[in-house]
Design a protein around this motif. Structure first.
Motif, PDB file in Angstrom:
ATOM      1  N   CYS A 189     -64.575 115.227  49.017  1.00 50.67           N
ATOM      2  CA  CYS A 189     -64.579 113.789  49.266  1.00 50.67           C
ATOM      3  C   CYS A 189     -64.669 113.066  47.928  1.00 50.67           C
ATOM      4  O   CYS A 189     -65.586 113.298  47.152  1.00 50.67           O
ATOM      5  CB  CYS A 189     -65.766 113.418  50.154  1.00 50.67           C
ATOM      6  N   CYS A 204     -68.001 110.438  47.646  1.00 51.60           N
ATOM      7  CA  CYS A 204     -69.393 110.833  47.395  1.00 51.60           C
ATOM      8  C   CYS A 204     -69.501 112.183  46.692  1.00 51.60           C
ATOM      9  O   CYS A 204     -70.598 112.608  46.341  1.00 51.60           O
ATOM     10  CB  CYS A 204     -70.181 110.872  48.699  1.00 51.60           C
ATOM     11  N   TRP A 255     -68.804 115.143  47.988  1.00 51.50           N
ATOM     12  CA  TRP A 255     -69.023 116.274  48.901  1.00 51.50           C
ATOM     13  C   TRP A 255     -67.908 117.315  48.736  1.00 51.50           C
ATOM     14  O   TRP A 255     -66.757 116.978  48.499  1.00 51.50           O
ATOM     15  CB  TRP A 255     -69.047 115.764  50.350  1.00 51.50           C
ATOM     16  N   CYS A 304     -65.630 112.769  55.925  1.00 51.86           N
ATOM     17  CA  CYS A 304     -66.653 113.406  55.100  1.00 51.86           C
ATOM     18  C   CYS A 304     -67.972 113.517  55.858  1.00 51.86           C
ATOM     19  O   CYS A 304     -68.475 112.517  56.365  1.00 51.86           O
ATOM     20  CB  CYS A 304     -66.858 112.609  53.820  1.00 51.86           C
ATOM     21  N   THR A 323     -70.865 113.769  54.812  1.00 52.28           N
ATOM     22  CA  THR A 323     -71.977 113.094  54.152  1.00 52.28           C
ATOM     23  C   THR A 323     -71.856 111.571  54.230  1.00 52.28           C
ATOM     24  O   THR A 323     -72.807 110.890  54.585  1.00 52.28           O
ATOM     25  CB  THR A 323     -72.062 113.511  52.666  1.00 52.28           C
ATOM     26  N   CYS A 324     -70.680 111.040  53.889  1.00 60.74           N
ATOM     27  CA  CYS A 324     -70.578 109.581  53.800  1.00 60.74           C
ATOM     28  C   CYS A 324     -69.610 108.978  54.802  1.00 60.74           C
ATOM     29  O   CYS A 324     -69.471 107.760  54.888  1.00 60.74           O
ATOM     30  CB  CYS A 324     -70.203 109.160  52.377  1.00 60.74           C
TER      31      CYS A 324
END
Ligand code: ADP
Ligand code: ZN
Ligand code: ZN
Length: 670
Positions: free
Chosen positions: A376, A379, A381, A416, A418-419
């Motif tokens: 990603c 961020c 990732w 993603c 994470t974000c």
């Protein structure tokens, strides 16, 4: 009163010992015979290694064996000695070496499968049209002559450039050995299963009257049993196999041939971590017979032995086919010719030229999958495996992310994790991505990818190679599976598109491996004479380091120069083959526990000439949720190292720890 008759038996158990059993039947069994018995609560088949009349255990406590496997001829004393040597050298119990070397069907409590295999073995051979041997060139002639004229043990290093006709040397040396002795058997090893069909055909066509047995791990159990028995009973005069075949029972063994002797796959990486090449040398010496190690890029160990005269060096300096020449190697500087999707304009132009003339090209990339990782941008990732210290590889067609170490599979996330960013992108490229891109560039081209993913089904690798040989492929993309041994006749271009990563590995052998891989893959080009009006054969190496000495030696096809440089470095740095090593590895649910165990091992007393290094985490530290560390032990004396390891391991076995550990003698990877 008649004294008791006691059988010493080894079993496939991790216990470092021999078991005594009673014999109360009529004819006394012989060492080398197999017997069914009760061990604990299980029925097992064991190998009788000796017969005696006294035991340390009171006789009334000994169990009787159930039955002797009469239909299975005894293995020879030599074979048991071979297993004993391997057991001692690699620090494992004899039973764990000897019994797994026997097909499962011969070790089963029921004999149905064994009886079936014996019956099948009695069937006649299929008729075959014989091939006529070509006239050898002078270099080949000299090599064959030297191999067969030597009396007794002789280790020959057949150093022949790619396409120099090493196979023909093996065939004609074999022919002489078989003709001399009507019982003689020959063992031929290749590094990979998918190289067996090609060589099998050569052998079978050259020796139509001879039973050629094959042994490798890709065979069904029934087939394996038939082939193993053929070797064991002396019926197979030639036994062709991968590394495991070095432990086959071959009662009249008269010559051993190891093709591509430098290949890392001769080293078993789990259980008994043996080197089939090293065992071949030992076996040849034991039986006082010749052994032939063939390679265009010999291992530095073998090269060093040839330099010091322990092995006889036999050279084939030229390609065997008239007017076939080694391909020109050209380095493409990636800083000048900027690649698009991994392919430079020079490479694309060269591919076009091949297609215009109806010639084949090979793109070599030792990385399967679509891309080695997805990431990603927002961020940072990256797709990591939750169980290993490695990335999950994108397999686009299956819509999966897959770990190449533990086989964990997950779906490709839509955004993603994470974000939440929806724009996650593949980084880098594997064979699938190159295939996709080439198909866009050359929509008319017949493109075929050969790697472990495209050849999962049994027989599919052979199918794929056959289509290439039939000329139904314009561009072949592959990993090291395509690099070795194949005799492609119409291939005039080989390109390595991303070999640089191996230049900076921590492993001191990475350079040696890279050089031999590139030499091997380069050697697939220009194996036939150039066609009239056709392209001269060529090897393109895309690199950011065109000045690197490894590439310079490669460009000159100068293995001796490369080997000389490497050996000098190794000697200065005190690395093998100038020292002897063993690696103790430990794994636990936490790295700390593995390190604690290794620290304990490291502080055990050791003689002066043994160097024990500090424990360190392995480079692939976490694998399938266990955390791993390693400890290197070295000595300039092999016997000293061997003696130390034996005592050391005894202490480690006695220590009450819960850590899983193993030892690799002569570790292949550091
Ligand atoms: P290597 O294993 O050394 O790479 P091969 O054994 O595959 O090479 O031989 C390369 C090619 O040369 C094969 O096509 C083989 O048939 C051919 N060849 C080998 N020896 C001779 C010879 N003496 N005369 C003509 N062709 C030969
Ligand atoms: Zn993100
Ligand atoms: Zn994993």
């Amino acid at each position: 009163m008649q004294s008791e008759r006691i059988l010493e038996i080894v079993l496939d158990t991790p216990l470092e010992r021999i078991f005594d059993y009673k014999w109360s039947g009529e004819t006394l069994p012989k060492p080398g015979q197999f017997t069914l018995l009760n061990f604990g609560r299980r029925e097992m088949v064991g190998l009788i290694v000796a017969v005696k009349y006294e035991s340390d255990v009171p006789v009334e406590k000994l169990k009787p064996v159930i039955a002797v496997r009469e239909q299975l001829n005894p293995v020879s004393r030599h074979w048991i000695e071979l297993c004993q040597f391997a057991a001692d050298y690699y620090q494992r119990p004899l039973g764990e070496v000897a019994l797994p070397a026997i097909p499962k069907n011969c070790r089963a409590s029921k004999t149905t499968a064994l009886d079936k295999a014996l019956k099948k073995l009695a069937q006649p051979l299929k008729p075959i049209v014989p091939s006529t041997p070509p006239r050898l060139n002078d270099a080949q002639q000299t090599a064959v002559h030297k191999i067969v004229q030597a009396k007794g043990y002789a280790a020959n290093l057949l150093y022949g450039v790619t396409g120099s006709g090493k196979t023909e040397v093996y065939l004609q040396a074999a022919s002489e050995i078989l003709a001399r002795d009507s019982l003689a058997q020959i063992l031929v090893l290749v590094p990979e299963i998918n190289l067996t069909p090609q060589l099998f055909d050569h052998l079978q066509n050259r020796f139509p009257e001879v039973f050629v047995a094959t042994l490798h791990s890709g065979m069904a159990e029934g087939e394996r049993t038939v082939n193993w028995l053929a070797a064991h009973l002396g019926k197979a005069r030639i036994i062709l196999g991968t590394r495991l075949a070095i432990l086959a029972s071959v009662p009249n063994l008269k010559m051993i041939i190891i093709d591509e002797e430098h290949d890392a796959s001769y080293k078993q990486q789990e259980g008994l971590r043996y080197s089939a090449r090293d065992l071949a040398i030992w076996r040849a010496r034991q039986l006082d017979i010749p052994v032939v190690l063939g390679s265009a890029t010999p291992s530095l160990e073998s090269w060093q032995h040839a330099n010091t005269g322990r092995y006889t060096k036999l050279s084939l300096p030229n390609r065997a086919v008239d007017s076939a020449v080694l391909p020109a190697v050209q380095l493409i500087d990636l800083s000048k010719d900027k690649p698009q999707d991994g392919l430079t304009s020079s490479l694309i132009a060269a591919l076009k030229l091949r297609m215009e003339k109806g010639e084949q090209s090979l793109i070599y990339l030792n990385r399967r999958g679509y891309a080695p990782v997805i990431a990603c941008d927002a961020c940072g990732w990256m797709s990591s495996c939750t169980r290993c210290s490695a990335f999950l590889v994108l397999h686009k067609q299956e819509y999966k992310l897959r770990c190449h170490h533990c086989s964990l599979e997950v779906r490709i996330p839509k955004s993603c994790p994470t974000c939440g960013n929806a724009d996650i992108q593949p980084l880098g490229r594997g064979t699938q991505r190159v295939e996709e891109h080439l198909q866009l560039l050359f929509p008319q081209a017949r493109i075929r990818r050969i790697d472990a993913d495209s050849t999962r089904l049994k027989g599919s690798a052979q199918d794929a190679f056959d289509t290439v040989h039939r000329g139904e492929v314009d561009i072949l993309i592959g990993t090291q599976m395509v690099a070795k041994g194949h005799d492609f006749k119409n291939l005039t271009l080989v390109a390595a598109i991303n070999p640089d990563t191996a230049l900076f590995s921590q492993d001191y052998r990475a350079g040696e491996r890279l050089f031999s891989q590139l030499m091997q893959v380069a050697g697939r080009a220009g194996r036939a004479a150039q066609k009239e009006g056709g392209n001269a054969s060529k090897v393109l190496i895309q690199t950011r380091y065109p000045q690197h000495p490894l590439y310079k030696s490669l460009k000159m096809h100068d293995y001796p120069k490369f080997a000389k440089d490497c050996l000098q470095e190794r000697q200065q740095a005190g690395l093998p083959p100038f020292v002897f090593q063993a690696m103790l590895r430990a794994e636990a649910n936490e790295l700390q526990k593995a390190l604690e165990f290794l620290n304990y091992a490291a502080q055990l007393p050791a003689p002066e000439h043994i160097i024990i290094h500090s424990p360190i985490p392995m480079s692939l530290m976490k694998l399938a949720n266990s955390e791993r560390a390693q400890l290197l032990v070295e000595s300039s004396s092999r016997p000293a190292l061997q003696a130390f390891l034996k005592e050391w391991l005894q202490q480690l076995r006695d220590s009450k720890n819960r850590v899983k550990w193993n030892l690799e003698v002569d570790p292949a990877e550091i």
